[in-house]
Design a protein around this motif. Structure first.
Motif, mmCIF file in Angstrom:
data_model
loop_
_atom_site.group_PDB
_atom_site.id
_atom_site.type_symbol
_atom_site.label_atom_id
_atom_site.label_comp_id
_atom_site.label_asym_id
_atom_site.label_seq_id
_atom_site.Cartn_x
_atom_site.Cartn_y
_atom_site.Cartn_z
ATOM 1 N N VAL A 169 2.319 15.496 -9.174
ATOM 2 C CA VAL A 169 3.460 14.993 -9.947
ATOM 3 C C VAL A 169 2.977 14.083 -11.064
ATOM 4 O O VAL A 169 3.385 14.222 -12.233
ATOM 5 C CB VAL A 169 4.460 14.242 -9.038
ATOM 6 N N PHE A 170 2.090 13.144 -10.748
ATOM 7 C CA PHE A 170 1.589 12.222 -11.774
ATOM 8 C C PHE A 170 0.711 12.940 -12.797
ATOM 9 O O PHE A 170 0.746 12.603 -13.992
ATOM 10 C CB PHE A 170 0.826 11.060 -11.113
ATOM 11 N N ASP A 171 -0.055 13.929 -12.349
ATOM 12 C CA ASP A 171 -0.894 14.685 -13.292
ATOM 13 C C ASP A 171 -0.020 15.421 -14.308
ATOM 14 O O ASP A 171 -0.330 15.448 -15.511
ATOM 15 C CB ASP A 171 -1.776 15.681 -12.539
ATOM 16 N N ALA A 192 9.047 6.066 -2.686
ATOM 17 C CA ALA A 192 7.824 5.756 -3.439
ATOM 18 C C ALA A 192 6.537 5.979 -2.662
ATOM 19 O O ALA A 192 5.454 5.739 -3.192
ATOM 20 C CB ALA A 192 7.883 4.309 -3.945
ATOM 21 N N SER A 193 6.625 6.417 -1.400
ATOM 22 C CA SER A 193 5.405 6.816 -0.687
ATOM 23 C C SER A 193 4.965 8.180 -1.216
ATOM 24 O O SER A 193 5.700 8.841 -1.963
ATOM 25 C CB SER A 193 5.681 6.911 0.812
ATOM 26 N N ALA A 194 3.784 8.619 -0.799
ATOM 27 C CA ALA A 194 3.302 9.936 -1.243
ATOM 28 C C ALA A 194 4.252 11.044 -0.803
ATOM 29 O O ALA A 194 4.557 11.962 -1.577
ATOM 30 C CB ALA A 194 1.899 10.179 -0.688
ATOM 31 N N THR A 195 4.748 10.960 0.423
ATOM 32 C CA THR A 195 5.696 11.971 0.900
ATOM 33 C C THR A 195 7.055 11.811 0.237
ATOM 34 O O THR A 195 7.737 12.810 -0.043
ATOM 35 C CB THR A 195 5.848 11.886 2.432
ATOM 36 N N VAL A 235 -1.411 6.435 -3.803
ATOM 37 C CA VAL A 235 -0.558 6.621 -4.984
ATOM 38 C C VAL A 235 -1.021 5.726 -6.141
ATOM 39 O O VAL A 235 -0.869 6.088 -7.309
ATOM 40 C CB VAL A 235 0.918 6.341 -4.633
ATOM 41 N N SER A 236 -1.629 4.593 -5.817
ATOM 42 C CA SER A 236 -2.079 3.673 -6.872
ATOM 43 C C SER A 236 -3.224 4.251 -7.697
ATOM 44 O O SER A 236 -3.578 3.698 -8.746
ATOM 45 C CB SER A 236 -2.514 2.329 -6.269
ATOM 46 N N ALA A 237 -3.786 5.387 -7.244
ATOM 47 C CA ALA A 237 -4.828 6.053 -8.034
ATOM 48 C C ALA A 237 -4.290 6.533 -9.379
ATOM 49 O O ALA A 237 -5.074 6.847 -10.286
ATOM 50 C CB ALA A 237 -5.417 7.223 -7.248
ATOM 51 N N ALA A 238 -2.968 6.582 -9.532
ATOM 52 C CA ALA A 238 -2.383 6.915 -10.843
ATOM 53 C C ALA A 238 -2.668 5.835 -11.872
ATOM 54 O O ALA A 238 -2.458 6.036 -13.075
ATOM 55 C CB ALA A 238 -0.876 7.129 -10.697
ATOM 56 N N GLY A 239 -3.134 4.686 -11.430
ATOM 57 C CA GLY A 239 -3.665 3.659 -12.328
ATOM 58 C C GLY A 239 -2.634 3.019 -13.238
ATOM 59 O O GLY A 239 -1.479 2.797 -12.867
ATOM 60 N N ASP A 240 -3.063 2.740 -14.464
ATOM 61 C CA ASP A 240 -2.201 2.053 -15.424
ATOM 62 C C ASP A 240 -0.968 2.866 -15.790
ATOM 63 O O ASP A 240 0.055 2.303 -16.190
ATOM 64 C CB ASP A 240 -2.987 1.715 -16.699
ATOM 65 N N THR A 251 0.841 -1.191 0.000
ATOM 66 C CA THR A 251 0.000 0.000 0.000
ATOM 67 C C THR A 251 0.877 1.243 0.000
ATOM 68 O O THR A 251 1.726 1.417 0.884
ATOM 69 C CB THR A 251 -0.982 0.002 1.193
ATOM 70 N N LEU A 252 0.692 2.072 -1.007
ATOM 71 C CA LEU A 252 1.493 3.279 -1.193
ATOM 72 C C LEU A 252 0.681 4.482 -0.730
ATOM 73 O O LEU A 252 -0.147 5.013 -1.458
ATOM 74 C CB LEU A 252 1.871 3.443 -2.673
ATOM 75 N N GLY A 253 0.908 4.881 0.500
ATOM 76 C CA GLY A 253 0.211 6.034 1.054
ATOM 77 C C GLY A 253 1.206 7.040 1.586
ATOM 78 O O GLY A 253 2.267 7.239 0.999
ATOM 79 N N THR A 254 0.872 7.669 2.715
ATOM 80 C CA THR A 254 1.812 8.585 3.362
ATOM 81 C C THR A 254 3.110 7.860 3.665
ATOM 82 O O THR A 254 4.198 8.399 3.534
ATOM 83 C CB THR A 254 1.198 9.145 4.657
ATOM 84 N N GLY A 255 2.985 6.611 4.097
ATOM 85 C CA GLY A 255 4.109 5.688 4.213
ATOM 86 C C GLY A 255 3.868 4.524 3.273
ATOM 87 O O GLY A 255 3.019 4.605 2.383
ATOM 88 N N ILE A 256 4.596 3.442 3.457
ATOM 89 C CA ILE A 256 4.374 2.231 2.659
ATOM 90 C C ILE A 256 4.244 1.051 3.614
ATOM 91 O O ILE A 256 5.107 0.812 4.456
ATOM 92 C CB ILE A 256 5.516 1.980 1.661
ATOM 93 N N GLY A 257 3.145 0.332 3.473
ATOM 94 C CA GLY A 257 2.926 -0.878 4.259
ATOM 95 C C GLY A 257 2.704 -2.050 3.332
ATOM 96 O O GLY A 257 2.731 -1.914 2.108
#
Length: 323
Positions: free
Chosen positions: A226-228, A189-192, A270-275, A139-145
């Motif tokens: 960044v992804f946009d 690779a986390s959001a931060t 972060v996975s909302a960046a999709g494909d 899971t790629l969020g504020t941190g990574i788990g």
């Protein structure tokens, strides 16, 4: 057991999500409450108890209809004793006793695990994991788990740290992590981490870039921004995304080469960046895996979104009673 219900509780720093589900994983009722972290988080467990008991009364249900309550929690979780410590976003600095208190107040068996492990169980059971016996989740969020299911069981390790994929070292001379070592995947690779990489790369970049102008103007940015920009072919943003996905692909390849799961599922904000994210990670994953893993371990985006936590929490009941 066949006609019993499950309760799933996804405990977060902002909200507590609840669901009543069937043994087959069908969500029948869902609701949420605001997390009250005041007074060292002392209101949280009573609020959970009140909410569950209130909704059972509201739906005219009795405790004997339930096989159990499962909950995912931040912090260091002792699954056997049902305790949590160090969940700082909940203000739980000292040891708390969810299992003891919730079982006593509801009369329903209670099971608990780390929130990332619980999300992994959810995605494995009813999401992108297709209920396979071998699934890894990140899971790629504020941190990574993350969480790892092997041979149908969630792995915990000798001290509960199995699946801490955010602390895989990908750049030994890289950024200092909050864990105390350098170059953890979480720092990149986390959001931060993505924001930090973008800022550092912008300082060295001399070309034309809207992302650089955005940063040079002192405006706040996010991983989404960044992804946009990258999706508009902004040169700097594409370089940032390439750097991030290189290290993410490397880490996932290490997981694949070690565990050879059916799927490695990528979730979190972060996975909302999709494909756009997935195809770039896949390129590096293929580069760093050996042929048997490359051909048989697949990368997938998570599909459950906000319900992964409650679904996985409910499945804890099944995990702990299947024998």
């Amino acid at each position: 057991m066949e006609n019993k219900k499950l309760v799933g509780v996804d405990l977060g720093g902002t909200s507590i999500k609840f669901a009543i589900m069937t043994i087959d994983g069908e969500i029948q009722q869902r609701w949420s409450e605001e997390t009250n972290i005041l007074d060292e988080g002392s209101h949280i467990i009573p609020d959970i108890i009140d909410s569950i008991n209130h909704h059972l009364k509201l739906y005219a249900m009795t405790t004997d209809q339930f096989a159990g309550i499962g909950m995912g929690s931040p912090g260091s979780v002792d699954r056997v004793n049902g305790t949590v410590i160090g969940a700082y976003n909940l203000n739980w600095k000292n040891l708390v006793y969810p299992k003891r208190e919730i079982e006593k107040a509801t009369g329903i068996p209670f099971f608990i695990d780390n929130d990332a492990n619980v999300a992994a169980l959810g995605e494995r059971w009813k999401g992108a994991g297709d209920n396979q016996d071998d699934v890894a989740f990140i899971t790629l969020g504020t941190g990574i788990g993350g969480g790892i299911i092997a041979n149908g069981s969630l792995l915990h390790g000798v001290s509960g740290s199995a699946g801490e994929v955010g602390h895989i070292t990908v750049d030994p001379k890289g950024y200092l992590c909050t864990c105390g070592k350098r170059g953890c995947l979480e720092t990149i690779a986390s959001a931060t981490g993505i924001v930090r990489v973008a800022r550092d790369m912008a300082e060295e970049y001399a070309g034309d870039s809207e992302l650089k102008r955005h940063l040079d103007d002192g405006d706040e940015i996010s991983a989404k921004i960044v992804f946009d920009y990258a999706k508009t072919n902004d040169t700097l943003a594409l370089l940032v995304v390439d750097r991030i996905t290189y290290f993410l692909g490397l880490a996932l390849a290490n997981i694949g080469n070690t565990l050879n799961p059916s799927y490695i599922v990528i979730g979190g904000g972060v996975s909302a960046a999709g494909d756009f994210l997935l195809t770039r990670v896949q390129k590096y994953f293929a580069e760093f895996t050996f042929p048997n893993v490359r051909d048989n371990t697949k990368l997938r985006l998570a599909t459950l979104g906000n319900v992964a936590g409650v679904v996985g929490a409910a499945s804890l009941v099944l995990e702990n009673t299947k024998d």
